[in-house]
Design a protein around this motif. Structure first.
Motif, PDB file in Angstrom:
ATOM      1  N   LEU A 195       0.814  -1.218   0.000  1.00 18.45           N
ATOM      2  CA  LEU A 195       0.000   0.000   0.000  1.00 18.45           C
ATOM      3  C   LEU A 195       0.852   1.275   0.000  1.00 18.45           C
ATOM      4  O   LEU A 195       0.575   2.204  -0.768  1.00 18.45           O
ATOM      5  CB  LEU A 195      -0.965  -0.008   1.186  1.00 18.45           C
ATOM      6  CG  LEU A 195      -2.234  -0.853   0.995  1.00 18.45           C
ATOM      7  CD1 LEU A 195      -3.094  -0.812   2.260  1.00 18.45           C
ATOM      8  CD2 LEU A 195      -3.036  -0.383  -0.202  1.00 18.45           C
ATOM      9  N   PRO A 196       1.898   1.359   0.845  1.00 18.95           N
ATOM     10  CA  PRO A 196       2.740   2.568   0.764  1.00 18.95           C
ATOM     11  C   PRO A 196       3.444   2.718  -0.578  1.00 18.95           C
ATOM     12  O   PRO A 196       3.815   3.828  -0.971  1.00 18.95           O
ATOM     13  CB  PRO A 196       3.758   2.355   1.898  1.00 18.95           C
ATOM     14  CG  PRO A 196       3.095   1.396   2.839  1.00 18.95           C
ATOM     15  CD  PRO A 196       2.292   0.501   1.966  1.00 18.95           C
ATOM     16  N   ILE A 197       3.634   1.618  -1.307  1.00 18.20           N
ATOM     17  CA  ILE A 197       4.291   1.688  -2.601  1.00 18.20           C
ATOM     18  C   ILE A 197       3.442   2.471  -3.593  1.00 18.20           C
ATOM     19  O   ILE A 197       3.960   3.084  -4.539  1.00 18.20           O
ATOM     20  CB  ILE A 197       4.581   0.269  -3.126  1.00 18.20           C
ATOM     21  CG1 ILE A 197       5.576  -0.427  -2.200  1.00 18.20           C
ATOM     22  CG2 ILE A 197       5.139   0.298  -4.542  1.00 18.20           C
ATOM     23  CD1 ILE A 197       6.906   0.277  -2.072  1.00 18.20           C
ATOM     24  N   CYS A 198       2.130   2.474  -3.398  1.00 21.34           N
ATOM     25  CA  CYS A 198       1.252   3.236  -4.297  1.00 21.34           C
ATOM     26  C   CYS A 198       1.599   4.720  -4.259  1.00 21.34           C
ATOM     27  O   CYS A 198       1.619   5.389  -5.302  1.00 21.34           O
ATOM     28  CB  CYS A 198      -0.209   3.025  -3.891  1.00 21.34           C
ATOM     29  SG  CYS A 198      -0.792   1.327  -4.072  1.00 21.34           S
ATOM     30  N   ALA A 199       1.867   5.240  -3.052  1.00 17.74           N
ATOM     31  CA  ALA A 199       2.255   6.648  -2.936  1.00 17.74           C
ATOM     32  C   ALA A 199       3.619   6.895  -3.567  1.00 17.74           C
ATOM     33  O   ALA A 199       3.824   7.893  -4.264  1.00 17.74           O
ATOM     34  CB  ALA A 199       2.273   7.060  -1.464  1.00 17.74           C
ATOM     35  N   LEU A 200       4.558   5.974  -3.341  1.00 25.74           N
ATOM     36  CA  LEU A 200       5.882   6.111  -3.943  1.00 25.74           C
ATOM     37  C   LEU A 200       5.789   6.057  -5.466  1.00 25.74           C
ATOM     38  O   LEU A 200       6.491   6.790  -6.169  1.00 25.74           O
ATOM     39  CB  LEU A 200       6.811   5.007  -3.435  1.00 25.74           C
ATOM     40  CG  LEU A 200       8.204   4.954  -4.053  1.00 25.74           C
ATOM     41  CD1 LEU A 200       8.972   6.229  -3.748  1.00 25.74           C
ATOM     42  CD2 LEU A 200       8.969   3.734  -3.561  1.00 25.74           C
ATOM     43  N   ALA A 201       4.906   5.207  -5.976  1.00 22.76           N
ATOM     44  CA  ALA A 201       4.743   5.096  -7.425  1.00 22.76           C
ATOM     45  C   ALA A 201       4.235   6.403  -8.016  1.00 22.76           C
ATOM     46  O   ALA A 201       4.641   6.798  -9.116  1.00 22.76           O
ATOM     47  CB  ALA A 201       3.790   3.949  -7.752  1.00 22.76           C
ATOM     48  N   THR A 202       3.344   7.083  -7.292  1.00 19.97           N
ATOM     49  CA  THR A 202       2.825   8.356  -7.789  1.00 19.97           C
ATOM     50  C   THR A 202       3.938   9.380  -7.934  1.00 19.97           C
ATOM     51  O   THR A 202       4.010  10.121  -8.930  1.00 19.97           O
ATOM     52  CB  THR A 202       1.744   8.897  -6.846  1.00 19.97           C
ATOM     53  OG1 THR A 202       0.732   7.903  -6.665  1.00 19.97           O
ATOM     54  CG2 THR A 202       1.106  10.151  -7.410  1.00 19.97           C
ATOM     55  N   VAL A 203       4.833   9.418  -6.952  1.00 23.67           N
ATOM     56  CA  VAL A 203       5.976  10.330  -7.034  1.00 23.67           C
ATOM     57  C   VAL A 203       6.892   9.944  -8.194  1.00 23.67           C
ATOM     58  O   VAL A 203       7.414  10.795  -8.919  1.00 23.67           O
ATOM     59  CB  VAL A 203       6.762  10.322  -5.708  1.00 23.67           C
ATOM     60  CG1 VAL A 203       8.000  11.206  -5.809  1.00 23.67           C
ATOM     61  CG2 VAL A 203       5.881  10.784  -4.563  1.00 23.67           C
ATOM     62  N   SER A 204       7.054   8.628  -8.398  1.00 23.30           N
ATOM     63  CA  SER A 204       7.948   8.152  -9.449  1.00 23.30           C
ATOM     64  C   SER A 204       7.414   8.451 -10.841  1.00 23.30           C
ATOM     65  O   SER A 204       8.190   8.513 -11.803  1.00 23.30           O
ATOM     66  CB  SER A 204       8.174   6.638  -9.294  1.00 23.30           C
ATOM     67  OG  SER A 204       8.783   6.343  -8.054  1.00 23.30           O
ATOM     68  N   VAL A 205       6.095   8.618 -10.977  1.00 26.62           N
ATOM     69  CA  VAL A 205       5.526   8.943 -12.284  1.00 26.62           C
ATOM     70  C   VAL A 205       6.129  10.239 -12.815  1.00 26.62           C
ATOM     71  O   VAL A 205       6.395  10.373 -14.017  1.00 26.62           O
ATOM     72  CB  VAL A 205       3.987   9.048 -12.200  1.00 26.62           C
ATOM     73  CG1 VAL A 205       3.414   9.679 -13.462  1.00 26.62           C
ATOM     74  CG2 VAL A 205       3.378   7.671 -11.994  1.00 26.62           C
ATOM     75  N   ALA A 206       6.362  11.196 -11.932  1.00 27.23           N
ATOM     76  CA  ALA A 206       6.915  12.481 -12.357  1.00 27.23           C
ATOM     77  C   ALA A 206       8.293  12.300 -12.991  1.00 27.23           C
ATOM     78  O   ALA A 206       8.565  12.831 -14.080  1.00 27.23           O
ATOM     79  CB  ALA A 206       6.994  13.440 -11.168  1.00 27.23           C
TER      80      ALA A 206
END
Length: 278
Positions: A195-206
């Motif tokens: 679940l915390p990886i979802c937030a990290l993935a959002t940052v990584s999209v940038a």
């Protein structure tokens, strides 16, 4: 006896957050229904080349008379497909990689993390450039290259979180109660790790969008005449003397999209970490 009600604290979005969400909404609309927002991005009219921005052509026209606004709108789909697709593949592969390292024992952990260390020793843009140079240009190859460049970072984070959760008291209790290992993995470890990886993935999209635009700028992304923000920047270099706005609009599109994704990603990351946003 009087019952006292504790007021519920409500977080009011800041103007920056509202603006970021608005930008992402506009970008999402451009990805979903580009034909509704603008016309065809590849209609050529040499007699209307280098037309200044007007009500007929909001961002003007390029050297072939193509509508720049239409190309920026339609280019959102390719640019975000690369950024989101690469991040999604990286998060999936990195999660499997990290779970295997965290639960597979010392030998598996050592091999998996040494491989991650080798890949992480190269800057992500250099690794992606190397991979796409070997595979060849194109949207799919660029997406795969970005995924492989980002996956080791996800793997290291997932591995650490997996080891922490695996040593927790509730996992130990589940093992003592005879809960099968696969149920412990699916119901106790994976949700608390992924679940915390979802937030990290959002940052990584940038960063993935920036990397994809950089590769497209070098001619390794979607090939002309397909509209894509990075390739539009590259093609406009030869015509800056005639019309400098040709590079302005795709550049602004990349910048504000990356900033908006970063803002939303940081907020999600803060929420998952249990901290209050500033």
């Amino acid at each position: 006896m009087t019952l006292e009600h504790t007021p519920v604290e409500r977080t009011i979005p800041t103007p920056g957050v509202v603006l970021a969400l608005l930008v992402l909404g506009l970008v999402a609309a451009a990805v979903a229904v580009p034909d509704v927002i603008s016309g065809s991005p590849n209609d050529v009219d040499p007699t209307d080349a280098f037309h200044s921005p007007s009500f007929q052509h909001f961002f003007g026209t390029d050297w072939l008379g193509r509508d720049v606004f239409a190309r920026v709108v339609h280019g959102a789909r390719a640019s975000l497909a690369i950024g989101i697709g690469g991040t999604a593949l990286a998060s999936f592969a990195g999660s499997v990689w990290g779970l295997a390292a965290g639960l597979g024992g010392r030998t598996v952990d050592t091999i998996a993390m040494r491989a991650a260390d080798i890949l992480l020793s190269f800057p992500s843009i250099l690794m992606a450039l190397l991979i796409v140079t070997i595979l060849g240009p194109g949207t799919v190859n660029v997406t795969f290259a970005i995924a492989l460049a980002l996956a080791p970072g996800f793997a290291r984070i997932v591995r650490v979180q997996t080891q922490l959760v695996a040593r927790s008291s509730y996992v130990a209790t589940a093992r003592d109660l005879g809960v099968p290992s696969h149920r412990i993995l699916l119901h106790h470890i994976a949700p608390n790790v992924l679940l915390p990886i979802c937030a990290l993935a959002t940052v990584s999209v940038a960063s993935a969008i920036m990397t994809g635009a950089s590769l497209s700028f070098l001619g390794l992304g979607p090939q002309p005449p397909a509209p894509e923000w990075g390739s539009m920047l590259a093609q406009s270099r030869n015509y800056l003397g005639a019309d400098w706005t040709l590079a302005l609009f795709p550049g602004v599109a990349i910048t504000i999209t990356v900033m908006a994704v970063s803002v939303v990603g940081r907020i999600l990351q803060t929420r998952f970490e249990g901290k209050e946003g500033t």
